[in-house]
Motif scaffolding. Structure first.
Motif, PDB file in Angstrom:
ATOM      1  N   PHE A   1       0.844  -1.243  -0.240  1.00  0.00           N
ATOM      2  CA  PHE A   1      -0.140   0.018  -0.147  1.00  0.00           C
ATOM      3  C   PHE A   1       0.914   1.263  -0.063  1.00  0.00           C
ATOM      4  CE2 PHE A   1      -2.184   3.360   2.262  1.00  0.00           C
ATOM      5  CZ  PHE A   1      -3.402   3.383   1.587  1.00  0.00           C
TER       6      PHE A   1
ATOM      7  N   ALA B   1      -7.251  -6.253  -0.018  1.00  0.00           N
ATOM      8  CA  ALA B   1      -6.594  -5.845   1.226  1.00  0.00           C
ATOM      9  C   ALA B   1      -6.064  -4.221   1.123  1.00  0.00           C
ATOM     10  CB  ALA B   1      -5.401  -6.449   1.531  1.00  0.00           C
TER      11      ALA B   1
ATOM     12  N   GLU C   1      -9.270  -2.042   1.269  1.00  0.00           N
ATOM     13  CA  GLU C   1      -9.804  -1.821   2.536  1.00  0.00           C
ATOM     14  C   GLU C   1      -8.669  -1.095   3.312  1.00  0.00           C
ATOM     15  OE1 GLU C   1     -10.551  -4.819   6.655  1.00  0.00           O
ATOM     16  OE2 GLU C   1      -9.929  -5.644   4.772  1.00  0.00           O
ATOM     17  N   ARG C   2      -7.669  -0.940   2.872  1.00  0.00           N
ATOM     18  CA  ARG C   2      -6.267  -0.029   3.767  1.00  0.00           C
ATOM     19  C   ARG C   2      -6.504   1.304   3.153  1.00  0.00           C
ATOM     20  NH1 ARG C   2      -0.953  -0.299   4.955  1.00  0.00           N
ATOM     21  NH2 ARG C   2      -0.722   1.653   6.081  1.00  0.00           N
TER      22      ARG C   2
ATOM     23  N   VAL D   1      -9.618   2.780   5.273  1.00  0.00           N
ATOM     24  CA  VAL D   1      -9.502   2.966   6.640  1.00  0.00           C
ATOM     25  C   VAL D   1      -8.564   4.220   6.777  1.00  0.00           C
ATOM     26  CG1 VAL D   1      -8.258   1.937   8.621  1.00  0.00           C
ATOM     27  CG2 VAL D   1      -9.661   0.471   7.389  1.00  0.00           C
ATOM     28  N   GLU D   2      -7.871   4.434   5.805  1.00  0.00           N
ATOM     29  CA  GLU D   2      -6.925   5.587   5.827  1.00  0.00           C
ATOM     30  C   GLU D   2      -7.873   7.009   5.601  1.00  0.00           C
ATOM     31  OE1 GLU D   2      -2.733   6.672   3.915  1.00  0.00           O
ATOM     32  OE2 GLU D   2      -4.347   6.918   2.261  1.00  0.00           O
TER      33      GLU D   2
END
Length: 339
Positions: free
Chosen positions: A8, A57, A60-61, A64-65
């Motif tokens: 990421f 993933a 999703e990350r 979230v950020e």
């Protein structure tokens, strides 16, 4: 097809934005695209097309950020400054300045505030091709004094049609106002912004007019050394206190009624004999005597104060010329200036 890196931390800003837009779906993304300019859409579309398969993933990350950044301060505060800082990170400085200028407008935040700062002749020229009802709606929203000036320069028959509709007009529905505002913004204000760029020499002449005498002489001398042609053109466009000699007697008398006596006395302290004689010749003998006494009583004055007084009187003269109350002639028979 290219594949985004699994890490990421290696994602660029445009890649994050592209992933975010794809994840939002067509309906929500379309609304965001509507707020972007062509260059932003091209850049983001190109990045989206080259993403390839994105690991779940990473998506999703990313969300979230985004949520963390949104909630880190407990609230989201939008302002001109925060918007400008955000744009500076992604767009060239000149483009950011243009966008912020359009957002802020010439003055005020609403379309009606902006229209209030558009010259009445420009507005009237646009309105004469519109429906009288549309013009009536607009004139009912802007300042009465500005609306009056617009009406006075519209063709008389058309102006009367507008007046009659204003008299019969009831409360305007919000959707009608929104439509009129949107039309003005897209068809009028945008075109006005494109066509209102002034000649650079005219702009510099106005700036030079507002410099104090020593700064003006210093800059003009330096400009003459670098570009004599531009310097001469600026000189021709400048209007100084000494240029009041080009105003006829009737104009000087009109000007005398509009300026403060103390200000005039200060300005004449630094004027040429020719300009002094022009003003005194258009005063009564008693008024002229009192003015001379006031000037003598001042004693020595600062050049800066003289420059400020002269600049203020020149500004009044320009306003009177723009409204047609006085005429300022050029050096030849065909050189009359129109402001």
């Amino acid at each position: 097809m290219a594949r985004v890196k699994e890490d990421f931390r290696t994602l660029t800003g445009p890649q994050k934005a592209a992933i975010f837009m794809l994840a939002l779906g067509e309906d929500h993304s379309a609304k965001l695209f509507e707020m972007m300019d062509d260059e932003e859409i091209r850049e983001l579309s190109q990045t989206m097309a080259n993403l390839g398969t994105v690991n779940a993933a990473i998506i999703e990350r990313l969300f979230v950020e985004f949520a963390d950044q949104l909630s880190s301060s407990g609230s989201l505060i939008g302002s001109y400054d925060s918007t400008e800082r955000l744009l500076m990170k992604t767009l060239p400085g000149d483009r950011v300045s243009q966008i912020m200028e359009e957002i802020r407008g010439p003055a005020g935040r609403t379309m009606w505030d902006k229209l209030g700062n558009v010259n009445e002749a420009v507005l009237a020229n646009y309105f004469k091709n519109e429906y009288p009802q549309t013009v009536a709606v607009v004139l009912s929203k802007i300042r009465p004094d500005h609306a009056a000036r617009v009406l006075s320069v519209l063709p008389e028959n058309f102006a009367m049609e507008v007046i009659m509709r204003m008299l019969r007009m009831e409360a305007v529905q919000k959707d009608v106002l929104d439509h009129v505002e949107k039309t003005l913004r897209t068809e009028f204000m945008t075109n006005l912004a494109r066509t209102s760029r002034r000649d650079s020499h005219e702009m510099m002449a106005d700036i030079f007019n507002n410099l104090d005498r020593s700064a003006e002489n210093r800059f003009m001398t330096a400009l003459e050394e670098r570009n004599r042609e531009s310097a001469e053109r600026i000189k021709q466009l400048m209007f100084t206190f000494d240029d009041l000699i080009r105003v006829d007697a009737t104009g000087i008398q009109t000007l005398l009624r509009q300026v403060e006596k103390d200000q005039l006395a200060m300005s004449l302290k630094g004027a040429s004999d020719e300009v002094k004689d022009l003003f005194f010749a258009n005063m009564s003998e008693r008024a002229g005597k009192m003015m001379r006494e006031d000037m003598e009583a001042m004693g020595a004055v600062r050049l800066r104060d003289v420059d400020e007084a002269q600049a203020a009187i020149v500004a009044v003269a320009k306003q009177l010329a723009e409204s047609g109350e006085i005429a300022i002639s050029g050096t030849g028979e065909e050189d009359e200036l129109v402001y």
